[in-house]
Design an enzyme around this catalytic site. Structure first.
Site, mmCIF file in Angstrom:
data_model
loop_
_atom_site.group_PDB
_atom_site.id
_atom_site.type_symbol
_atom_site.label_atom_id
_atom_site.label_comp_id
_atom_site.label_asym_id
_atom_site.label_seq_id
_atom_site.Cartn_x
_atom_site.Cartn_y
_atom_site.Cartn_z
ATOM 1 N N SER A 75 16.689 18.044 27.913
ATOM 2 C CA SER A 75 15.546 17.221 28.282
ATOM 3 C C SER A 75 15.670 16.788 29.736
ATOM 4 C CB SER A 75 15.508 15.991 27.363
ATOM 5 O OG SER A 75 14.767 14.972 27.959
ATOM 6 N N ILE A 135 15.436 12.981 30.118
ATOM 7 C CA ILE A 135 16.681 12.216 29.916
ATOM 8 C C ILE A 135 17.655 12.508 31.054
ATOM 9 C CG2 ILE A 135 18.681 11.896 28.387
ATOM 10 C CD1 ILE A 135 16.831 12.546 26.042
ATOM 11 N N VAL A 190 27.710 13.471 37.324
ATOM 12 C CA VAL A 190 28.986 13.342 38.027
ATOM 13 C C VAL A 190 29.984 14.274 37.327
ATOM 14 C CG1 VAL A 190 28.858 11.042 39.054
ATOM 15 C CG2 VAL A 190 29.417 11.281 36.646
ATOM 16 N N ALA A 220 35.458 16.892 40.163
ATOM 17 C CA ALA A 220 36.837 17.322 40.420
ATOM 18 C C ALA A 220 37.388 17.975 39.163
ATOM 19 C CB ALA A 220 37.693 16.116 40.793
ATOM 20 N N LYS A 261 41.032 22.287 45.649
ATOM 21 C CA LYS A 261 41.717 21.018 45.360
ATOM 22 C C LYS A 261 43.175 21.312 45.045
ATOM 23 C CE LYS A 261 41.967 17.385 41.856
ATOM 24 N NZ LYS A 261 41.444 16.859 40.593
ATOM 25 N N PRO A 266 50.655 16.654 42.758
ATOM 26 C CA PRO A 266 50.305 18.002 43.214
ATOM 27 C C PRO A 266 50.076 18.971 42.057
ATOM 28 C CG PRO A 266 52.679 17.721 43.256
ATOM 29 C CD PRO A 266 52.114 16.451 42.667
ATOM 30 N N VAL A 324 14.891 16.006 21.606
ATOM 31 C CA VAL A 324 15.093 16.004 20.153
ATOM 32 C C VAL A 324 14.844 14.584 19.656
ATOM 33 C CG1 VAL A 324 16.870 16.151 18.350
ATOM 34 C CG2 VAL A 324 16.730 17.921 20.120
ATOM 35 N N LEU A 362 30.901 14.783 26.685
ATOM 36 C CA LEU A 362 30.919 13.323 26.535
ATOM 37 C C LEU A 362 30.521 12.899 25.128
ATOM 38 C CD1 LEU A 362 29.321 12.401 29.987
ATOM 39 C CD2 LEU A 362 31.747 12.316 29.363
ATOM 40 N N THR A 407 39.906 15.262 33.805
ATOM 41 C CA THR A 407 40.228 16.037 32.602
ATOM 42 C C THR A 407 39.020 16.347 31.709
ATOM 43 O OG1 THR A 407 40.912 13.897 31.716
ATOM 44 C CG2 THR A 407 42.648 15.422 32.338
HETATM 45 C C1 LIG Z 1 31.932 8.134 36.397
HETATM 46 C C2 LIG Z 1 32.283 9.497 35.886
HETATM 47 C C3 LIG Z 1 32.984 10.371 36.701
HETATM 48 C C4 LIG Z 1 33.348 11.646 36.217
HETATM 49 N N1 LIG Z 1 34.099 12.473 36.993
HETATM 50 C C5 LIG Z 1 34.569 13.633 36.459
HETATM 51 C C6 LIG Z 1 35.407 14.499 37.204
HETATM 52 O O1 LIG Z 1 35.691 14.274 38.377
HETATM 53 N N2 LIG Z 1 35.852 15.613 36.594
HETATM 54 C C7 LIG Z 1 35.542 15.924 35.301
HETATM 55 O O2 LIG Z 1 36.026 16.935 34.773
HETATM 56 N N3 LIG Z 1 34.702 15.154 34.609
HETATM 57 C C8 LIG Z 1 34.218 14.020 35.138
HETATM 58 N N4 LIG Z 1 33.378 13.232 34.410
HETATM 59 C C9 LIG Z 1 32.910 13.697 33.109
HETATM 60 C C10 LIG Z 1 31.797 14.722 33.310
HETATM 61 O O3 LIG Z 1 30.744 14.167 34.048
HETATM 62 C C11 LIG Z 1 31.267 15.195 31.969
HETATM 63 O O4 LIG Z 1 32.337 15.505 31.120
HETATM 64 C C12 LIG Z 1 30.457 16.431 32.122
HETATM 65 O O5 LIG Z 1 29.492 16.275 33.106
HETATM 66 C C13 LIG Z 1 29.798 16.815 30.831
HETATM 67 O O6 LIG Z 1 28.790 15.931 30.493
HETATM 68 P P1 LIG Z 1 27.922 16.291 29.237
HETATM 69 O O7 LIG Z 1 27.304 17.615 29.449
HETATM 70 O O8 LIG Z 1 28.736 16.073 28.029
HETATM 71 O O9 LIG Z 1 26.802 15.151 29.242
HETATM 72 P P2 LIG Z 1 25.506 14.973 30.157
HETATM 73 O O10 LIG Z 1 25.694 15.474 31.528
HETATM 74 O O11 LIG Z 1 25.099 13.540 29.989
HETATM 75 O O12 LIG Z 1 24.413 15.898 29.476
HETATM 76 C C14 LIG Z 1 23.773 15.534 28.286
HETATM 77 C C15 LIG Z 1 22.627 16.482 28.040
HETATM 78 O O13 LIG Z 1 22.031 16.171 26.795
HETATM 79 C C16 LIG Z 1 20.644 16.071 26.953
HETATM 80 N N5 LIG Z 1 20.134 15.186 25.919
HETATM 81 C C17 LIG Z 1 20.547 13.944 25.569
HETATM 82 N N6 LIG Z 1 19.811 13.459 24.564
HETATM 83 C C18 LIG Z 1 18.913 14.425 24.256
HETATM 84 C C19 LIG Z 1 17.863 14.520 23.329
HETATM 85 N N7 LIG Z 1 17.560 13.519 22.464
HETATM 86 N N8 LIG Z 1 17.130 15.645 23.317
HETATM 87 C C20 LIG Z 1 17.372 16.682 24.158
HETATM 88 N N9 LIG Z 1 18.361 16.642 25.055
HETATM 89 C C21 LIG Z 1 19.110 15.525 25.122
HETATM 90 C C22 LIG Z 1 20.468 15.574 28.369
HETATM 91 O O14 LIG Z 1 19.166 15.828 28.840
HETATM 92 C C23 LIG Z 1 21.515 16.403 29.072
HETATM 93 O O15 LIG Z 1 21.007 17.688 29.332
HETATM 94 C C24 LIG Z 1 32.969 12.006 34.900
HETATM 95 C C25 LIG Z 1 32.228 11.127 34.113
HETATM 96 C C26 LIG Z 1 31.880 9.881 34.584
HETATM 97 C C27 LIG Z 1 31.091 8.955 33.708
#
Ligand SMILES: Cc1cc2nc3c(=O)[nH]c(=O)nc-3n(C[C@H](O)[C@H](O)[C@H](O)COP(=O)(O)OP(=O)(O)OC[C@H]3O[C@@H](n4cnc5c(N)ncnc54)[C@H](O)[C@@H]3O)c2cc1C
Length: 504
Positions: A40, A43, A48, A51, A79, A97, A187, A336, A347
């Site tokens: 979506s 949403i 972020v 790294a 890195k 390192p 969804v 997440l 990680t």
């Molecule tokens: C502050 C911060 C710093 C970070 N830094 C790092 C880093 O340096 N290195 C690292 O490895 N990881 C890092 N992470 C973690 C990293 O950002 C995530 O693990 C990674 O981006 C994966 O996110 P995701 O795809 O699980 O979730 P998201 O990027 O949130 O994606 C969720 C997806 O689900 C969709 N979605 C949600 N609800 C619905 C719905 N009802 N219907 C349809 N679609 C929906 C959204 O539209 C989106 O496409 C960091 C996280 C944070 C919070």
């Protein structure tokens, strides 16, 4: 394939987790399953996650992704590790390192000889000086490691900094070429089978219904399937990893210099990251809301930028911990949606990679054997817990007492297994490690020593081997490192030559 084979997979969510999963499944399953990804735009994604750690190279390699092309497309840089500033005490920094310390020259490990000599005051008291990754990083240099194991240039490893949104977009192109169908929309509802609670279908806000055999929840912190629908539960680790907020903002790279490492600078209630990409620098403050307010965090972030911010700061909330089950019935949570342990050692993308590889290794059929679910959950929980303990070490092993946050961290109870590991190192110089650890011995050594956990004695074997010319070898290693670093190109020049992006 048996008639019972999984034929339809629905991935909900199109952040890094969703598109990494779609790429790996479409590549591995070779068109024999229908894969649909729903995301979506309304949403959006967390945006972020810039790294990474070295295993990401194997993920890309398995997909057959060419490194220079991927780096160009994602504005990536190399890195070599992380510099931790002010973590053990204000004014002190150390480097974690990628790769080993020194070089092995005897059956007794290098670090044991180094420890013996350091305790006796015969060598550099800072083990960073024996890390090729640190030596190159501190001089702003980079080249790919040598394959010839006899050379000192083979002793380091690397990962990337990249734009997480561009990585997801790149993998989206990769997946769609391999037949993954993308559906845009939200969804709104999840239908469960009345007889066993398995997910039957998801309904979109526009009325479309998507059915599948296997559902992958990649909806980020929302956990639309795993939590909102299946109510799996969450194990909260805030008492060990107390940071629960972040504020992030990119800024220009005013100097043009490109450091090949991440910086993590502790502040009074958390820490600030600095991640150099080809076209900008990613920054953010991670903090604990009990000890710092959002406006102070934002101010502290803006005061510590290299140059003008390129956007308004974005505030994020999270709870460190993990889902009680990552695989529940016919739903597997990845990214997440599965859990989050804060970005200190980069990680999260690794845990996505691990989740996908485990799922492929234990791939179910439509019987969904509970034994597969059990194995997946046991292995993934153990991986989370090993990483969790390594992260906790950074907070626990501090000498800082200048704020309530650091006093809390210094005095908190840690998991028994971690307390045991710290005791072993402090008392005997022994690294008590599980061979499945993501972070190997050099990483633990870096953080122990960097955070001020110094052994009272070196492991005994080093003391018996008096015929080994240790000081001569240590001297030779330092000379070889110095010469190797002098001959290395500047990181910026190397990137420009190898994978310069259009955004620069
Ligand atoms: C502050 C911060 C710093 C970070 N830094 C790092 C880093 O340096 N290195 C690292 O490895 N990881 C890092 N992470 C973690 C990293 O950002 C995530 O693990 C990674 O981006 C994966 O996110 P995701 O795809 O699980 O979730 P998201 O990027 O949130 O994606 C969720 C997806 O689900 C969709 N979605 C949600 N609800 C619905 C719905 N009802 N219907 C349809 N679609 C929906 C959204 O539209 C989106 O496409 C960091 C996280 C944070 C919070």
């Amino acid at each position: 394939m048996t008639s019972n084979a999984i034929r339809k997979i629905a991935i909900i969510g199109g952040g890094s987790a969703g598109w990494m999963t779609a790429s790996a499944l479409s590549n591995a399953l070779q068109g024999s399953c229908e894969i649909t990804l729903i995301e979506s735009e309304e949403i959006g994604t967390i945006g972020v996650g810039e790294a990474t750690i070295p295993p990401v190279k194997y993920f890309n390699a398995q997909l057959g992704i060419e490194e220079a092309e991927f780096m160009r497309e994602t504005n990536a840089t190399f890195k070599l590790g992380i510099e931790f500033i002010d973590w053990s005490k204000c004014g002190k920094s150390y480097f974690h390192p990628f790769g080993q310390y020194g070089a092995e020259f005897d059956q007794t490990p290098f670090y044991q000889y180094w420890m013996r000599e350091a305790i006796n005051g015969n060598t550099a008291p800072d083990i960073d000086e024996f890390s090729m990754a640190w030596a190159a990083g501190a001089n702003g240099k980079f080249q790919h490691p040598e394959k010839d194991k006899r050379k000192i240039q083979s002793t380091f490893d690397y990962a990337y900094h990249f734009d997480a949104n561009l990585y997801a977009r790149y993998l989206r192109g990769y997946s769609q070429k391999r037949g993954v169908q993308r559906i845009e929309g939200k969804v709104g509802n999840v239908s469960l089978a009345p007889e066993n609670g398995f997910i039957q279908s998801v309904s979109m806000d526009d009325g479309r219904i998507i059915e599948a055999d296997l559902f992958i929840d990649c909806t980020g912190f929302y956990g639309v399937l795993i939590e909102q629908s299946l109510e799996t539960g969450y194990e909260d680790w805030s008492h060990w990893l107390p940071c629960n907020r972040a504020v992030a903002v990119p800024c220009e790279n005013a100097s043009g210099q490109l450091l090949p490492y991440t910086k993590s600078s502790a502040n009074r209630a958390g820490w600030q990251w600095r991640i150099p990409l080809q076209h900008r620098i990613g920054n953010g403050v991670v903090y604990c809301s009990e000890f710092m307010g959002s406006s102070e965090a934002e101010q502290s972030l803006l005061e510590n930028l290299d140059a003008e911010p390129l956007q308004d700061p974005r505030h994020l909330k999270f709870v460190t911990g993990r889902r009680k089950k990552f695989w529940n019935k016919n739903c597997v949570a990845i990214g997440l949606a599965a859990g989050f342990m804060e970005p200190l050692e980069s990680t999260s993308l690794h845990l996505i990679q691990y989740g996908i590889m485990r799922l492929l290794a234990l791939f179910p059929d439509n019987n969904f054997s509970p034994m597969l679910e059990q194995e997946y959950n046991a292995l993934t929980s153990a991986e989370y817990e090993r990483i969790r303990d390594f992260l906790i070490l950074h907070y626990k092993a501090t000498e800082r007492e200048d704020s309530e946050f650091w006093k809390y961290c210094k005095n908190m109870q840690v998991p028994d297994r971690l307390a045991y590991k710290i005791d072993q190192f402090r008392s005997n110089g022994i690294l008590s490690s599980d061979e499945r650890e993501l972070f190997h011995n050099p990483s633990w050594i870096a953080v122990y020593l960097g955070q001020g956990v110094f052994p009272q004695r070196a492991p005994a074997l080093a003391n018996y081997r008096s015929k080994v010319p240790v000081n001569e070898r240590l001297g030779q290693i330092r000379i070889a490192m110095k010469e190797a670093v002098e001959a290395m190109p500047d990181h910026r020049a190397y990137v420009d030559n190898y994978c310069k992006s259009a955004a620069q």
